[in-house]
Design an enzyme around this catalytic site. Sequence first.
Site, mmCIF file in Angstrom:
data_model
loop_
_atom_site.group_PDB
_atom_site.id
_atom_site.type_symbol
_atom_site.label_atom_id
_atom_site.label_comp_id
_atom_site.label_asym_id
_atom_site.label_seq_id
_atom_site.Cartn_x
_atom_site.Cartn_y
_atom_site.Cartn_z
ATOM 1 N N THR A 5 0.811 -1.229 0.000
ATOM 2 C CA THR A 5 0.000 0.000 0.000
ATOM 3 C C THR A 5 0.843 1.277 0.000
ATOM 4 O O THR A 5 0.286 2.369 -0.034
ATOM 5 C CB THR A 5 -0.873 0.058 1.270
ATOM 6 O OG1 THR A 5 -0.005 0.091 2.406
ATOM 7 C CG2 THR A 5 -1.813 -1.123 1.377
ATOM 8 N N LYS A 6 2.148 1.147 0.079
ATOM 9 C CA LYS A 6 2.977 2.321 0.351
ATOM 10 C C LYS A 6 3.265 3.146 -0.916
ATOM 11 O O LYS A 6 2.833 2.798 -2.006
ATOM 12 C CB LYS A 6 4.267 1.877 1.035
ATOM 13 C CG LYS A 6 4.023 1.251 2.407
ATOM 14 C CD LYS A 6 3.343 2.207 3.368
ATOM 15 C CE LYS A 6 3.332 1.746 4.806
ATOM 16 N NZ LYS A 6 2.477 0.588 5.107
ATOM 17 N N CYS A 7 4.013 4.246 -0.725
ATOM 18 C CA CYS A 7 4.213 5.231 -1.807
ATOM 19 C C CYS A 7 4.802 4.584 -3.057
ATOM 20 O O CYS A 7 4.399 4.897 -4.173
ATOM 21 C CB CYS A 7 5.108 6.357 -1.323
ATOM 22 S SG CYS A 7 4.416 7.215 0.101
#
Length: 398
Positions: A195-197
């Site tokens: 889910t991260k950048c």
Amino acid sequence: MGADRREGRVFIERQDHLRFFRPDVSEEEIAAVGEVLRSGWLTYGAKVHEFGQACAKYLEVDRAVPVCSCTAGLHLALEALDIGPGDEVILPALTFVATLSAVLHRGATPVLADIDPVSLCISPATCAPLLTPRTRAIMPVDMGGHPCDMAGLGDLARQHDLRIVRDAAHSFGAREHGRLVGQGCDATVFSFYATKCITTGDGGLVTCDDAALAARMASLAVHGMDGDAWQRYGDKGRWYYEILEPGWKYHLGDPAAVLGLGQLGRADDFMARRTAVAERFNAELGDLPGVQVPQVLPGMTPAWHLYLLRIDPRVVPGGRDGLIADLTANRIGSSVHFIPLHHHPAFTDLAATFGDKLPETERYFAEAVSLPLFPAMTDQDVTDVVTVVRASVEASRK
Ligand SMILES: Cc1ncc(COP(=O)(O)O)c(C=O)c1O
């Protein structure tokens, strides 16, 4: 599209489920991973080294150690800084359990700090009263991608000879007064979870300024060896290795690293899209009474990993739970970041010690809802979220 109200709930005609998050993986990235799978080298190898160097260049730091998760990186950093039994480590109560696990698995003593209500991060003001002669480190978390007040925390650390291990799981690409997060701490640890950048599926990165510390972390991530698998089995390999100290299997692998290289090439585009979505939410929700859109401290450029909305139940009686029910009924994902650490059954001891000393954390948790925010969201997705939030809040106020 307008909203319709049935049985006291709000409905729009959304056909598909808008997930809370969907990673953006390109065909080129899929092909690059396929190429690695065909190459015969599936573990820690040249691509991991290349990814580490590319991240260091992107973040404008000298040293970056790729690891299998941010959780592993936090643990490695504390170990390499020799933080352990007898040492107190200050961290926010408002974080994911990984920050705390790293402290506990080192045998150190966690000390929970309250958040600043604007940045939602711990601050010099919330940490200073917690200092004791045993305090050795602070672990600030860049909540939702908003950089913490690192200048202030850095001053505190210098005055009291503390180490800073920054949990930057959310803030890859964020800037503080123009400077990229990743610089200036003893260790900064990023997450490349799905889910991260940017993502490598699972993965993480530790940056630091100190060459010896980076070398120790790199070694601890491969069982404390004096080399790594690539050095043993590559074309210039040698079979002999030595264990310098007991470590862990915390390294990244080449398939994840090539995905990361592709993602890194698009990090600026991801950031621009995240920022555009956040700005639309700010503009289209900011006027709602009882709704607090995320605040940004002067000089900070958040990474917008999360969009953290607050619903004041004194103004909107349905509160955030009512809003989450409406979002769910309209097939829109949402979440809450985070259940404060001391609320979990595993940490009742922390609740007994700190439970009544965290008023801003408790207030935030009672009001918090995270809206979907990811680069692949369409403009219509954003419109749908805005429509449901506005209609839900307005219906609850009547
Ligand atoms: C604040 C924070 N720290 C650490 C982590 C752990 O990251 P990882 O899944 O890469 O271990 C997360 C994961 O969501 C997080 O939100």
